[in-house]
Motif scaffolding. Structure first.
Motif, PDB file in Angstrom:
ATOM      1  N   LEU A 213     144.814  47.959  98.637  1.00  0.00           N
ATOM      2  CA  LEU A 213     145.959  48.859  98.688  1.00  0.00           C
ATOM      3  C   LEU A 213     146.504  48.940 100.113  1.00  0.00           C
ATOM      4  O   LEU A 213     145.735  48.972 101.085  1.00  0.00           O
ATOM      5  CB  LEU A 213     145.564  50.262  98.206  1.00  0.00           C
ATOM      6  N   LYS A 214     147.826  48.983 100.226  1.00  0.00           N
ATOM      7  CA  LYS A 214     148.464  49.083 101.536  1.00  0.00           C
ATOM      8  C   LYS A 214     147.949  50.296 102.298  1.00  0.00           C
ATOM      9  O   LYS A 214     147.746  51.359 101.728  1.00  0.00           O
ATOM     10  CB  LYS A 214     149.980  49.184 101.371  1.00  0.00           C
ATOM     11  N   GLY A 215     147.745  50.092 103.598  1.00  0.00           N
ATOM     12  CA  GLY A 215     147.361  51.191 104.477  1.00  0.00           C
ATOM     13  C   GLY A 215     145.874  51.464 104.563  1.00  0.00           C
ATOM     14  O   GLY A 215     145.430  52.222 105.419  1.00  0.00           O
ATOM     15  N   GLN A 216     145.072  50.833 103.673  1.00  0.00           N
ATOM     16  CA  GLN A 216     143.634  51.122 103.644  1.00  0.00           C
ATOM     17  C   GLN A 216     142.862  50.034 104.391  1.00  0.00           C
ATOM     18  O   GLN A 216     142.697  48.921 103.909  1.00  0.00           O
ATOM     19  CB  GLN A 216     143.145  51.249 102.204  1.00  0.00           C
ATOM     20  N   ALA A 217     142.379  50.382 105.575  1.00  0.00           N
ATOM     21  CA  ALA A 217     141.706  49.425 106.453  1.00  0.00           C
ATOM     22  C   ALA A 217     140.224  49.309 106.120  1.00  0.00           C
ATOM     23  O   ALA A 217     139.684  50.035 105.289  1.00  0.00           O
ATOM     24  CB  ALA A 217     141.879  49.870 107.904  1.00  0.00           C
ATOM     25  N   PRO A 242     156.541  42.037  96.587  1.00  0.00           N
ATOM     26  CA  PRO A 242     156.345  43.028  95.524  1.00  0.00           C
ATOM     27  C   PRO A 242     154.980  43.721  95.565  1.00  0.00           C
ATOM     28  O   PRO A 242     154.844  44.872  95.182  1.00  0.00           O
ATOM     29  CB  PRO A 242     156.502  42.201  94.242  1.00  0.00           C
ATOM     30  N   ALA A 243     153.972  43.007  96.029  1.00  0.00           N
ATOM     31  CA  ALA A 243     152.615  43.558  96.148  1.00  0.00           C
ATOM     32  C   ALA A 243     151.899  42.835  97.274  1.00  0.00           C
ATOM     33  O   ALA A 243     152.285  41.720  97.647  1.00  0.00           O
ATOM     34  CB  ALA A 243     151.845  43.382  94.840  1.00  0.00           C
ATOM     35  N   VAL A 280     145.305  47.417 113.177  1.00  0.00           N
ATOM     36  CA  VAL A 280     146.380  46.887 112.349  1.00  0.00           C
ATOM     37  C   VAL A 280     147.395  47.997 112.125  1.00  0.00           C
ATOM     38  O   VAL A 280     147.054  49.066 111.617  1.00  0.00           O
ATOM     39  CB  VAL A 280     145.850  46.376 110.990  1.00  0.00           C
ATOM     40  N   GLU A 281     148.623  47.738 112.516  1.00  0.00           N
ATOM     41  CA  GLU A 281     149.652  48.765 112.398  1.00  0.00           C
ATOM     42  C   GLU A 281     149.810  49.214 110.946  1.00  0.00           C
ATOM     43  O   GLU A 281     149.913  48.411 110.031  1.00  0.00           O
ATOM     44  CB  GLU A 281     150.994  48.225 112.908  1.00  0.00           C
ATOM     45  N   GLY A 282     149.806  50.548 110.769  1.00  0.00           N
ATOM     46  CA  GLY A 282     149.998  51.111 109.435  1.00  0.00           C
ATOM     47  C   GLY A 282     148.745  51.208 108.598  1.00  0.00           C
ATOM     48  O   GLY A 282     148.795  51.651 107.454  1.00  0.00           O
ATOM     49  N   GLU A 283     147.583  50.810 109.153  1.00  0.00           N
ATOM     50  CA  GLU A 283     146.334  50.883 108.401  1.00  0.00           C
ATOM     51  C   GLU A 283     145.351  51.847 109.071  1.00  0.00           C
ATOM     52  O   GLU A 283     145.300  51.940 110.294  1.00  0.00           O
ATOM     53  CB  GLU A 283     145.676  49.497 108.293  1.00  0.00           C
ATOM     54  N   THR A 284     144.571  52.544 108.246  1.00  0.00           N
ATOM     55  CA  THR A 284     143.558  53.457 108.748  1.00  0.00           C
ATOM     56  C   THR A 284     142.360  53.458 107.809  1.00  0.00           C
ATOM     57  O   THR A 284     142.490  53.171 106.619  1.00  0.00           O
ATOM     58  CB  THR A 284     144.100  54.891 108.876  1.00  0.00           C
ATOM     59  N   ALA A 285     141.208  53.779 108.366  1.00  0.00           N
ATOM     60  CA  ALA A 285     139.983  53.870 107.566  1.00  0.00           C
ATOM     61  C   ALA A 285     139.523  55.311 107.424  1.00  0.00           C
ATOM     62  O   ALA A 285     138.402  55.569 107.007  1.00  0.00           O
ATOM     63  CB  ALA A 285     138.873  53.036 108.210  1.00  0.00           C
ATOM     64  N   GLU A 286     140.364  56.259 107.772  1.00  0.00           N
ATOM     65  CA  GLU A 286     139.959  57.660 107.725  1.00  0.00           C
ATOM     66  C   GLU A 286     139.806  58.186 106.302  1.00  0.00           C
ATOM     67  O   GLU A 286     138.921  58.975 106.012  1.00  0.00           O
ATOM     68  CB  GLU A 286     140.974  58.518 108.486  1.00  0.00           C
ATOM     69  N   GLY A 287     140.685  57.773 105.404  1.00  0.00           N
ATOM     70  CA  GLY A 287     140.644  58.291 104.039  1.00  0.00           C
ATOM     71  C   GLY A 287     139.762  57.460 103.126  1.00  0.00           C
ATOM     72  O   GLY A 287     139.005  56.597 103.555  1.00  0.00           O
ATOM     73  N   GLU A 288     139.870  57.737 101.826  1.00  0.00           N
ATOM     74  CA  GLU A 288     139.116  56.953 100.861  1.00  0.00           C
ATOM     75  C   GLU A 288     139.740  55.568 100.725  1.00  0.00           C
ATOM     76  O   GLU A 288     140.891  55.338 101.095  1.00  0.00           O
ATOM     77  CB  GLU A 288     139.097  57.674  99.511  1.00  0.00           C
ATOM     78  N   ARG A 289     138.965  54.643 100.181  1.00  0.00           N
ATOM     79  CA  ARG A 289     139.416  53.251 100.056  1.00  0.00           C
ATOM     80  C   ARG A 289     139.048  52.723  98.685  1.00  0.00           C
ATOM     81  O   ARG A 289     137.947  52.988  98.180  1.00  0.00           O
ATOM     82  CB  ARG A 289     138.763  52.388 101.142  1.00  0.00           C
ATOM     83  N   TYR A 290     139.981  52.004  98.074  1.00  0.00           N
ATOM     84  CA  TYR A 290     139.740  51.341  96.798  1.00  0.00           C
ATOM     85  C   TYR A 290     139.982  49.842  96.966  1.00  0.00           C
ATOM     86  O   TYR A 290     140.833  49.417  97.750  1.00  0.00           O
ATOM     87  CB  TYR A 290     140.698  51.858  95.718  1.00  0.00           C
ATOM     88  N   SER A 291     139.255  49.059  96.207  1.00  0.00           N
ATOM     89  CA  SER A 291     139.560  47.636  96.116  1.00  0.00           C
ATOM     90  C   SER A 291     139.065  47.129  94.773  1.00  0.00           C
ATOM     91  O   SER A 291     138.292  47.806  94.069  1.00  0.00           O
ATOM     92  CB  SER A 291     138.922  46.836  97.269  1.00  0.00           C
ATOM     93  N   MET A 292     139.520  45.949  94.406  1.00  0.00           N
ATOM     94  CA  MET A 292     139.077  45.303  93.167  1.00  0.00           C
ATOM     95  C   MET A 292     138.772  43.847  93.478  1.00  0.00           C
ATOM     96  O   MET A 292     139.560  43.180  94.153  1.00  0.00           O
ATOM     97  CB  MET A 292     140.164  45.383  92.092  1.00  0.00           C
ATOM     98  N   ALA A 293     137.637  43.375  92.986  1.00  0.00           N
ATOM     99  CA  ALA A 293     137.233  41.996  93.245  1.00  0.00           C
ATOM    100  C   ALA A 293     136.922  41.295  91.930  1.00  0.00           C
ATOM    101  O   ALA A 293     136.203  41.836  91.080  1.00  0.00           O
ATOM    102  CB  ALA A 293     136.013  41.953  94.159  1.00  0.00           C
ATOM    103  N   TYR A 294     137.479  40.114  91.769  1.00  0.00           N
ATOM    104  CA  TYR A 294     137.158  39.275  90.616  1.00  0.00           C
ATOM    105  C   TYR A 294     136.289  38.137  91.128  1.00  0.00           C
ATOM    106  O   TYR A 294     136.756  37.254  91.853  1.00  0.00           O
ATOM    107  CB  TYR A 294     138.436  38.732  89.978  1.00  0.00           C
ATOM    108  N   PHE A 295     134.999  38.184  90.779  1.00  0.00           N
ATOM    109  CA  PHE A 295     134.047  37.183  91.246  1.00  0.00           C
ATOM    110  C   PHE A 295     133.960  36.068  90.195  1.00  0.00           C
ATOM    111  O   PHE A 295     133.389  36.258  89.121  1.00  0.00           O
ATOM    112  CB  PHE A 295     132.667  37.807  91.463  1.00  0.00           C
ATOM    113  N   CYS A 296     134.507  34.929  90.526  1.00  0.00           N
ATOM    114  CA  CYS A 296     134.598  33.803  89.605  1.00  0.00           C
ATOM    115  C   CYS A 296     133.353  32.912  89.719  1.00  0.00           C
ATOM    116  O   CYS A 296     132.981  32.496  90.825  1.00  0.00           O
ATOM    117  CB  CYS A 296     135.860  33.004  89.918  1.00  0.00           C
TER     118      CYS A 296
END
Length: 364
Positions: A213-217, A242-243, A280-296
């Motif tokens: 997600l944008k902004g999440q370092a 677009p994403a 990185v401009e516009g990114e921070t690690a202060e808040g919560e973070r989400y990610s999704m990984a597809y392990f092939c």
């Protein structure tokens, strides 16, 4: 810390492009960096589906009662819920386990493609058709990438990698993983920002498709010089897409399979810098973070014999001439499942304690 990681951005969405050239660029990035940005124009993975998947993650991690998740605790098939500190990706250097929650979804039933073959919390039972739909989108993209890698490496036959990953050829260790990293402010006294959200590691399978997600370092890779550098969610030139691009990285299995030619790069997730900034401009690690990984992963019974590629052969011969260790040079030929379980046993220490010696012997 040096500047951000210089990872190539490749667009595979335009079918009118010279596919041989696209394949060449993909392979060169996989050799040099082990990571590649794939522009997400919405053609391969629609933006609305990515958004919906992140909404599902929020429901799972923030709204689902812990009792429901505990009933689906991860098993040796690598499916289910992993609690905070349960996984330790870098056991030699971590004081506590990873500061994250995760939920792993395995492949759908071969006879009922919209049904998952594992226990699920009641709160998301009705989401199975979407989960399997999103898995299918990732699966098709991973097949395209495997095809391009085969072309770029001059593999004979060209569909060597692709056919090894086809669902109809058997079950595999492929996993869709949703991840949640709580904010630093929520950490207990037992953990601090000096600890890592996900320990330094390389991935296990053929390749990983990572959505952020944008902004999440927080994501960093280790350079060949041993330095840690941040990986922007939106590299230069993709800010208006677009994403955010899908971040693809080569896993240990594919590196092993190609004799070490394709690079499986070590990476981690941290609370970087003063005030949570990672430079990185516009990114921070202060808040919560989400990610999704597809392990092939390839079909589990796939024998990891040296890839039939002249480029791979020449690379391994050159390594031997220089007196370097040749990956995949053992007399014991591993299957994809054996390779995966060896790695899982090292990460889930408690779950695999009874099998630890077996996998250590296999590795030796």
């Amino acid at each position: 810390m040096a500047s951000v990681a210089k990872i190539p951005v490749i667009d595979i969405s335009d079918d009118t492009q010279d596919q041989a050239q696209v394949a060449k660029e993909l392979v060169e990035a996989a050799i040099e960096h082990g990571f590649i940005y794939i522009k997400n124009t919405g053609k391969d993975i629609p933006v609305e589906d990515v958004d919906k998947a992140f909404e599902l993650a929020r429901k799972l991690f923030k709204e689902t009662p812990i009792e429901e998740k505990q009933a689906c605790t991860i098993q040796k098939n690598n499916r289910g819920w992993s609690a905070m500190h349960y996984e330790t990706l870098d056991p030699k250097n971590q004081r506590v386990g990873d500061l994250k929650e995760a939920f792993n979804f395995g492949e759908p039933s071969p006879t009922s493609p919209s049904i998952l073959q594992q226990p699920l919390p009641p709160s998301i039972l009705g989401d199975q058709p979407f989960i399997t739909h999103f898995q299918s989108l990732c699966y098709r993209l991973s097949l395209r990438l495997n095809t391009l890698l085969g072309i770029g490496l001059g593999v004979s036959p060209p569909d060597f990698f692709t056919s090894a990953h086809l669902r109809e050829n058997g079950a595999s260790g492929t996993i869709l993983r949703l991840l949640y990293y709580p904010p630093a402010s929520s950490l207990s006294d037992a953990a601090t920002e000096e600890d890592v959200r996900a320990g330094a590691h390389s991935d296990y399978g053929s390749m990983t498709l990572l959505f952020r997600l944008k902004g999440q370092a927080g994501l960093e890779i280790q350079t060949r010089e041993g330095e840690w550098v941040p990986v922007p969610v939106c590299p230069e030139g993709t800010e208006s897409d677009p994403a955010p691009p899908v971040l693809v990285n080569i896993g240990d299995l594919l590196s092993y399979w190609t004799g070490g030619l394709l690079r499986s790069t070590v990476h981690r997730v941290v609370f970087p810098g003063s005030g949570g900034s990672n430079g990185v401009e516009g990114e921070t690690a202060e808040g919560e973070r989400y990610s999704m990984a597809y392990f092939c992963h390839p079909v589990g019974t796939t024998r990891l014999e040296p890839v039939p590629s002249e480029r791979v052969r020449k690379y391994t011969e050159e390594q031997q001439k220089q007196g370097k260790e040749v990956i995949n040079g053992e007399k014991k030929m591993l299957t994809a499942d054996e390779h995966l379980h060896m790695r899982l046993a090292a990460s889930y220490l408690k779950l695999y304690e009874d099998e630890k010696k077996k996998w250590e012997d296999l590795k030796a």
